[in-house]
Design an enzyme around this catalytic site. Structure first.
Site, PDB file in Angstrom:
ATOM      1  N   ARG A 142      -9.015   6.760  11.274  1.00 57.40           N
ATOM      2  CA  ARG A 142      -7.967   7.021  12.264  1.00 57.40           C
ATOM      3  C   ARG A 142      -7.954   8.482  12.712  1.00 57.40           C
ATOM      4  O   ARG A 142      -7.645   8.770  13.877  1.00 57.40           O
ATOM      5  CB  ARG A 142      -6.607   6.608  11.706  1.00 57.40           C
ATOM      6  CG  ARG A 142      -6.437   5.096  11.687  1.00 57.40           C
ATOM      7  CD  ARG A 142      -5.113   4.660  11.123  1.00 57.40           C
ATOM      8  NE  ARG A 142      -4.894   3.244  11.357  1.00 57.40           N
ATOM      9  CZ  ARG A 142      -3.884   2.544  10.864  1.00 57.40           C
ATOM     10  NH1 ARG A 142      -2.994   3.159  10.097  1.00 57.40           N
ATOM     11  NH2 ARG A 142      -3.754   1.274  11.116  1.00 57.40           N
ATOM     12  N   LYS A 175      -2.355 -15.203   6.299  1.00 52.28           N
ATOM     13  CA  LYS A 175      -1.138 -15.759   6.884  1.00 52.28           C
ATOM     14  C   LYS A 175      -1.353 -16.132   8.351  1.00 52.28           C
ATOM     15  O   LYS A 175      -1.402 -15.257   9.207  1.00 52.28           O
ATOM     16  CB  LYS A 175       0.003 -14.748   6.783  1.00 52.28           C
ATOM     17  CG  LYS A 175       0.507 -14.519   5.367  1.00 52.28           C
ATOM     18  CD  LYS A 175       1.560 -13.425   5.338  1.00 52.28           C
ATOM     19  CE  LYS A 175       2.800 -13.836   6.116  1.00 52.28           C
ATOM     20  NZ  LYS A 175       3.800 -12.753   6.155  1.00 52.28           N
ATOM     21  N   GLY A 225      -7.274  -4.117   9.742  1.00 54.32           N
ATOM     22  CA  GLY A 225      -7.972  -3.382   8.687  1.00 54.32           C
ATOM     23  C   GLY A 225      -8.973  -4.213   7.913  1.00 54.32           C
ATOM     24  O   GLY A 225     -10.067  -3.738   7.579  1.00 54.32           O
ATOM     25  N   GLY A 264      -1.428  -4.243  13.701  1.00 55.18           N
ATOM     26  CA  GLY A 264      -0.218  -4.889  14.201  1.00 55.18           C
ATOM     27  C   GLY A 264      -0.083  -4.766  15.705  1.00 55.18           C
ATOM     28  O   GLY A 264       0.312  -5.714  16.382  1.00 55.18           O
TER      29      GLY A 264
END
Length: 373
Positions: A36, A198, A331, A354
């Protein structure tokens, strides 16, 4: 609509407040992975080349609105200095006298990194007073933190109300260019690969992708929803490929006995599906091989353990071999392509897990919407 970028701003002799995403993993005060930081260097270097004084602001972790040495950005300042090959002043706070003094010490054309924004509860509350204090530090605002663009925080959304000029950084612009192309103008055939533990995190993405393409995993409590989406995909004549076999084991642990069974095989019992099986991997590879655009978010299994990595590695190699545009977000997916050794063969690797999910789900990102205004 087209966003104004840092290249549209006059920077010479001005203070550029740049919101970056330096939320990097730290262990014992040492940065263990700096992707990042590296990703924002082009924006920082551009501002410096154009004669700006650069003020960098970021969050790190979740300190819950209180100063916590464990989440200090001080080690990040040292790494940024090393990468830029020049001094980086560190401010012990992101507002007030410590920030002002660090900026003064850096001088014209210098670089300052402010302390963790989330040491103030006002940051996540998007408090106007706090946003105004941040805005007062610079002459122009540049948002290069795509990874935080889905948050309506003081440093991403609130600050824009108190600056005369705001623009996207080079990283932000690149993220929006590639993700926007995937959503609105992909070269076809277009394949979306959605995985991870998920599927509830991915349902809105699948829903938004169905008019474009489709593929997913299923959770028990979401079976009806998944079947509805699958039916919708079939109505549109889209291939909606779910796993036909799995590598199953009793627990997530290296060395445990495992076997490959067809989906729905009664012999699975209470064991867990920890990877896609060979037949599924073959199907996925064949689908991916003919694509001109691929977007991938979420691994096929617990790839961190070699016994359950084959499916994810197969998909990573297939994506890397695509003759077209490949976009990877999240990630785990980034770590997967790194493990497969194909990072350099991916067109665009998104820094915002996200944020990229919400963008692909068709949601408005507050940090982007603020710049559009």
């Amino acid at each position: 609509m087209p966003l104004r970028t840092i290249k549209d701003l006059r920077l010479d002799g001005r203070k550029a407040f740049i919101r970056v995403d330096f939320n990097v993993p730290l262990k014992g005060g040492v940065i263990t992975e700096d992707t990042r930081i590296q990703a924002s260097l082009p924006t920082i270097r551009y501002a410096l080349e154009k004669g700006a004084t650069v003020i960098l602001a970021s969050h790190l972790g979740r300190p819950k609105g209180k100063a916590n040495p464990e989440y200090s950005l001080k080690p990040v300042a040292a790494r940024v200095s090393e990468l830029l090959g020049r001094p980086v002043e560190f401010a012990s706070d992101c507002i007030g006298a410590p920030a002002q003094q660090a900026i003064g010490k850096a001088g014209n054309g210098g670089v300052v990194l402010l302390e963790n924004l989330r040491f103030h509860a006002a940051e996540e509350k998007n408090d106007p007073g706090f946003a105004k204090e941040l805005a007062a530090l610079g002459d122009v605002f540049v948002n290069d933190a795509f990874g935080a663009a889905h948050r309506a925080h003081a440093s991403t959304e609130g600050i824009v109300h108190f600056v005369k000029e705001a623009a996207a950084g080079l990283l932000m612009a690149r993220e929006l260019e590639y993700l926007g192309r995937v959503l609105h103008n992909p070269d076809r055939p277009f394949v979306a690969i959605l995985g991870g533990a998920k599927v509830s995190d991915k349902l809105e993405v699948i829903e938004n992708m169905v008019p474009r393409v489709g593929k997913s995993l299923v959770e028990e409590d979401l079976l009806d929803e998944a079947q509805r989406i699958e039916a919708r995909a079939k109505e549109r004549g889209l291939r909606f490929e779910l796993p036909v076999d799995h590598v199953v084991a009793s627990k997530i642990e290296a060395g445990v006995p495992s076997e490959t069974l067809s989906t729905g095989d009664a012999a699975i019992g209470d064991r867990m599906g920890l990877d896609i099986g060979r037949k599924t991997a073959q199907i996925y590879r064949d689908v991916i091989s003919g694509a001109r655009t691929v977007v991938w978010n979420g691994p096929m299994g617990v790839f961190e353990i070699d016994a359950f990595a084959a499916g994810t590695m197969e998909v990573a190699r297939a994506v890397a071999s695509v003759n077209g545009t490949t976009v990877i977000g999240g990630g785990d997916s980034i770590a997967a392509v790194a493990k497969a050794g194909v990072t350099g063969r991916i067109t665009h690797i998104s820094t915002g897990g996200g944020a990229s999910l919400e963008f692909l789900a068709g949601q408005t990102l507050p940090g982007v919407a603020a710049l559009e205004r």
